[in-house]
Design a protein around this motif. Sequence first.
Motif, mmCIF file in Angstrom:
data_model
loop_
_atom_site.group_PDB
_atom_site.id
_atom_site.type_symbol
_atom_site.label_atom_id
_atom_site.label_comp_id
_atom_site.label_asym_id
_atom_site.label_seq_id
_atom_site.Cartn_x
_atom_site.Cartn_y
_atom_site.Cartn_z
ATOM 1 N N GLY A 274 5.778 41.193 47.913
ATOM 2 C CA GLY A 274 5.312 41.611 46.596
ATOM 3 C C GLY A 274 6.041 42.822 46.037
ATOM 4 O O GLY A 274 5.926 43.121 44.838
ATOM 5 N N ASN A 295 -1.169 52.928 41.755
ATOM 6 C CA ASN A 295 -1.823 51.660 41.405
ATOM 7 C C ASN A 295 -0.800 50.538 41.288
ATOM 8 O O ASN A 295 -1.057 49.397 41.695
ATOM 9 C CB ASN A 295 -2.607 51.805 40.104
ATOM 10 N N VAL A 296 0.358 50.855 40.709
ATOM 11 C CA VAL A 296 1.426 49.854 40.638
ATOM 12 C C VAL A 296 1.870 49.458 42.042
ATOM 13 O O VAL A 296 2.032 48.269 42.362
ATOM 14 C CB VAL A 296 2.628 50.386 39.826
ATOM 15 N N LYS A 298 0.189 49.615 44.804
ATOM 16 C CA LYS A 298 -0.863 48.867 45.502
ATOM 17 C C LYS A 298 -0.826 47.376 45.184
ATOM 18 O O LYS A 298 -1.289 46.558 45.969
ATOM 19 C CB LYS A 298 -2.244 49.420 45.127
ATOM 20 N N SER A 299 -0.272 47.034 44.036
ATOM 21 C CA SER A 299 -0.269 45.632 43.639
ATOM 22 C C SER A 299 0.630 44.776 44.526
ATOM 23 O O SER A 299 0.518 43.546 44.516
ATOM 24 C CB SER A 299 0.173 45.503 42.174
ATOM 25 N N HIS A 300 1.496 45.400 45.312
ATOM 26 C CA HIS A 300 2.485 44.599 46.040
ATOM 27 C C HIS A 300 1.835 43.674 47.059
ATOM 28 O O HIS A 300 2.301 42.557 47.282
ATOM 29 C CB HIS A 300 3.545 45.496 46.699
ATOM 30 N N THR A 301 0.729 44.093 47.699
ATOM 31 C CA THR A 301 0.089 43.224 48.680
ATOM 32 C C THR A 301 -0.554 42.012 48.006
ATOM 33 O O THR A 301 -0.564 40.912 48.556
ATOM 34 C CB THR A 301 -0.969 44.003 49.479
ATOM 35 N N PHE A 302 -1.091 42.233 46.811
ATOM 36 C CA PHE A 302 -1.669 41.134 46.038
ATOM 37 C C PHE A 302 -0.600 40.103 45.713
ATOM 38 O O PHE A 302 -0.802 38.896 45.891
ATOM 39 C CB PHE A 302 -2.298 41.681 44.750
ATOM 40 N N TYR A 303 0.565 40.582 45.264
ATOM 41 C CA TYR A 303 1.631 39.658 44.903
ATOM 42 C C TYR A 303 2.208 38.965 46.137
ATOM 43 O O TYR A 303 2.629 37.804 46.063
ATOM 44 C CB TYR A 303 2.722 40.379 44.128
ATOM 45 N N ARG A 306 -0.438 36.116 46.732
ATOM 46 C CA ARG A 306 -0.414 35.050 45.735
ATOM 47 C C ARG A 306 0.896 34.259 45.773
ATOM 48 O O ARG A 306 0.900 33.048 45.552
ATOM 49 C CB ARG A 306 -0.642 35.627 44.341
ATOM 50 N N TYR A 333 -7.189 47.622 50.482
ATOM 51 C CA TYR A 333 -6.831 46.913 49.254
ATOM 52 C C TYR A 333 -5.886 45.765 49.571
ATOM 53 O O TYR A 333 -5.247 45.768 50.617
ATOM 54 C CB TYR A 333 -6.203 47.869 48.230
ATOM 55 N N PRO A 334 -5.822 44.732 48.707
ATOM 56 C CA PRO A 334 -6.466 44.627 47.388
ATOM 57 C C PRO A 334 -7.784 43.855 47.407
ATOM 58 O O PRO A 334 -8.464 43.785 46.401
ATOM 59 C CB PRO A 334 -5.432 43.838 46.578
#
Length: 432
Positions: A274, A295-296, A298-303, A306, A333-334
Amino acid sequence: MIADLKISLCDLSMALSDVMDLVSPVFSGHHRQVAYIALSISREMGLPESERSTIAFAAALHDMGALSVRERVSAMEFEVVQPHAHAEHGYSLLRTFAPLAEAADIIRLHHVRWDERLDSEVVEAAGGNVPLGSYIVHISDRIAVLIDRTRDVLSQSGSIRDRIARESGAMFMPELVDVFEKLANREYFWLDLSSPSVGSVLHKRMHKADVELDFDMLLSLADLFRRTIDFRSRFTATHSAGVAAVAESLASRIGFSRRECLHMEVAGYLHDLGKLAIPTELLEKPGRLSPEEMNVMKSHTFYTYRTLESIPELSTIAEWAAFHHERIDGTGYPFKLSRKELPIGSRVMAVADVFTALTEDRPYRKGMSPEQAARVIRKMADEQALDPDVASEALTDLESINQARIDAQSKSTIEYDSFSSIPTEGRSAASD
């Protein structure tokens, strides 16, 4: 026991292209659009289905060698001033994975102008011949960058057609311009191209060549991902290799089978996938991140989750890879998963990631000694951030686990040095 894997190259190409385009709204859907145009041109020309698919795979991954947002922005200009470095980077990344080696050859020369094909150092270095697919990806890419996403696409079709026609025989192969002219007269072509469902159209039209991966090919695929992720920045160039080595070593110690240990190694290579959606400038920031920047990040694990989730055959590896910032007390997270919801592979990955991050050098600090890292890991286990049992296993033989990390990262450093020697923007006139 995890079964042998059989994956769709279409799913793989789309997953990689989608996560690359997440780095900025400017690029949203760009690779899919280029793939759609290239596939449409190939079909209109009557090329064999397998050749059409290879060209579409190349189109879906054509900018994977652009390592920074600046390079990507430069490549989105209609007339790229220095176009070939990111193409060479993309070729270097893809060529080691056999099922996409032909696509790599196409990507390598996808910015060669038609009127420069006989007098080009880039072409000569690549063996002297430009694949037809390279010309198709080139014109498809240039068509896509001309589209203004803020305006109705049908209202732009005439001006885009005229702009491409002016470059017939110069920038583009004349035959391909003629084929595009036919497509451009059909409203559905433009409406498909600008539709959010263009991905489903691609899936229906692309040859669904399933590839069965033995262990060597699976590791080759994972290594492709690893280098694509980490080689964007000298600060991350060896991280995934270290995590993979530590995770595989830990998995072996707690009783994973040989097959499961190999899949754990693969998950280590993929755990930061991600981060392709994170601007390089943020990855390389030497100081503390602001709350917004965090916050930006942190999004890497979500991506990661997915993206891998979209390839059903990698579902278990997706969980092991993507949940490495979850905590066993449920405050990570996430997804805020608790210990009972976290697979043991995910808990192993979390310890491997922390240990590697603590002991490797970073631009703003020297890596900790294994003993210093052990104190941090023990504290995190006490605070219910890491699984105490997995942490305890890691602490029983710190020296050998750390040596596995060092060996893997030393090898990765050599690979990165070779990769980064390809001229890039600001260092050579042959760059993008």
